[in-house]
Design a protein around this motif. Structure first.
Motif: not given
Length: 397
Positions: A363-368, A26-29, A348-356, A66-72
């Motif tokens: 959401l750039r890539s699916a979990p690897p 969750f931290c690295t996501q 489905p993915q849980l959305g981003f809790p941080i709004k910048l 749900l915990l590893n999107r946007n990762k390699k």
């Protein structure tokens, strides 16, 4: 209107994730969602243990997805010399390394912070553990419930009879671990911009949970009151701040603290005689509980929501998980999104809790897939096709 991002807030930051299961993932996501390049280091055959945790979608665990999107994903056997060498090469290119092993595990692998710091003085090394890197509990095994128990929170999550209950969320894992680690990593990166040096971050999930005792710690430290669930105003003792069952079996949450909200509630439900007694004690407390329990039993959950919404008070239906996914506020906030996965399909993915506003999370890539990026990352490090083939043959990758 959301601004189209030109870069992610953390774009250019390279993170090595050696963790398994929930807290580190969750931290690295969070870091990945904000634009960091996160490379997940996994065992070649098994991978992150969470990949096999039920429920399974097609081949992957739902919680893993749900915990590893946007990762390699890079698969490396860190018990082999070649695997350790490859990780060291990756460390030379990294800004942050996050691991979640029991203290001391990295020492015999020759992958401790002091060893890796010699390769990359700017490395921020974050170790997440149950009790921290030192102290009498450092080597104890544990999970979320244990950390909450020892942080003093166990008796706060209790019914009015004083029976501790199992919290429905992984509070110590995520609040005490994941989010503290993400905050610590970002703080260390800012410090590095001033000093040029990385540092070691020691995250204890028990410490993190304990630090959340601001209100209840004040009871003890400044009032001499040892708070327990059902015995203090905000943890079940007060009728004005409690949960109630409705006629249809649904539940509602009455979350009133301020006296003007209590006055509005009493007026809305024709119980104005209670206005002057928001915080009763003794027999009056039990009588008020009985009154409100009987009141909410007279109608359905939705009927109470419809009746009390115009009163403009802290009041809400208590949703189950399925209902939360359909809630119009959470849908509006884009807290449920979708991504295409090569094996699992549209997931489905849980959305981003941080709004910048300037650099929104994306959401750039699916979990690897396990080891999906191993070859490309090794090639980027200068490994030849022959070397990579040999590593595959000898189960290094």
């Amino acid at each position: 209107m959301t601004q189209t991002p030109t870069i992610g807030a953390l774009e250019g930051l390279r993170v090595l994730d050696l963790t398994r299961l929930l807290p580190g993932a969750f931290c690295t996501q969070l870091l990945a969602d904000m634009g960091a390049e996160v490379i997940k280091i996994e065992e070649p055959t098994r991978g992150d243990y969470n990949r096999a945790f039920p429920p399974i979608n097609v081949k992957e665990s739902g919680s893993f997805l749900l915990l590893n999107r946007n990762k390699k994903s890079v698969s490396l056997n860190l018990k082999t010399p070649e695997g350790k060498d490859a990780l060291r090469e990756l460390v030379k290119t990294a800004d942050i390394l996050v691991e979640g092993f029991r203290p001391g595990v990295m020492a015999p692998l020759e992958l401790r912070y002091d060893t890796l710091k010699a390769l990359n003085p700017g490395l921020v090394y974050c170790a997440i553990s149950g009790f921290g890197q030192d102290g009498p509990y450092a080597q104890m095994p544990g999970h979320d419930l244990n950390y909450l128990a020892l942080a003093g929170a166990g008796r706060l999550f209790a019914d009015r009879e004083g029976h501790p209950v199992v919290p429905g969320l992984s509070i110590a894992d995520v609040g005490g671990g994941s989010q503290m680690a993400a905050t610590g990593n970002l703080g260390a990166i800012i410090a590095r911009s001033k000093t040029g040096e990385g540092q070691f971050i020691d995250i204890s999930m028990t410490d993190g949970a304990f630090s959340w005792l601001a209100y209840h710690g004040a009871d003890w430290l400044f009032g001499g009151i040892n708070p327990r669930g059902g015995e203090r105003p905000f943890i079940g003792q007060a009728p004005c701040y409690n949960t109630y069952e409705c006629a249809d079996g649904g539940w509602v949450a009455l979350g009133i603290i301020e006296d003007h909200f209590w006055e509005r509630f009493c007026k809305a439900v024709d119980l104005e005689e209670l206005t002057a007694d928001q915080w009763p004690a003794g027999s009056a407390l039990e009588a008020q509980f009985a009154t409100l329990r009987a009141l909410f039993k007279t109608d359905s959950r939705q009927a109470w929501v419809d009746k009390l919404e115009p009163a403009d008070i802290p009041f809400s239906a208590i949703y189950d998980v399925a209902e939360a996914f359909e809630d119009p506020q959470l849908v509006h906030r884009e807290m449920v999104q979708f991504v295409d996965h090569p094996v699992e399909g549209k997931i489905p993915q849980l959305g981003f809790p941080i709004k910048l506003s300037g650099t929104p999370c994306t959401l750039r890539s699916a979990p690897p897939l396990l080891g999906e990026h191993t070859r490309s990352e090794l090639e980027n490090l200068g490994y030849s096709a022959e070397q990579i083939a040999h590593m595959a043959e000898t189960n290094v990758i």
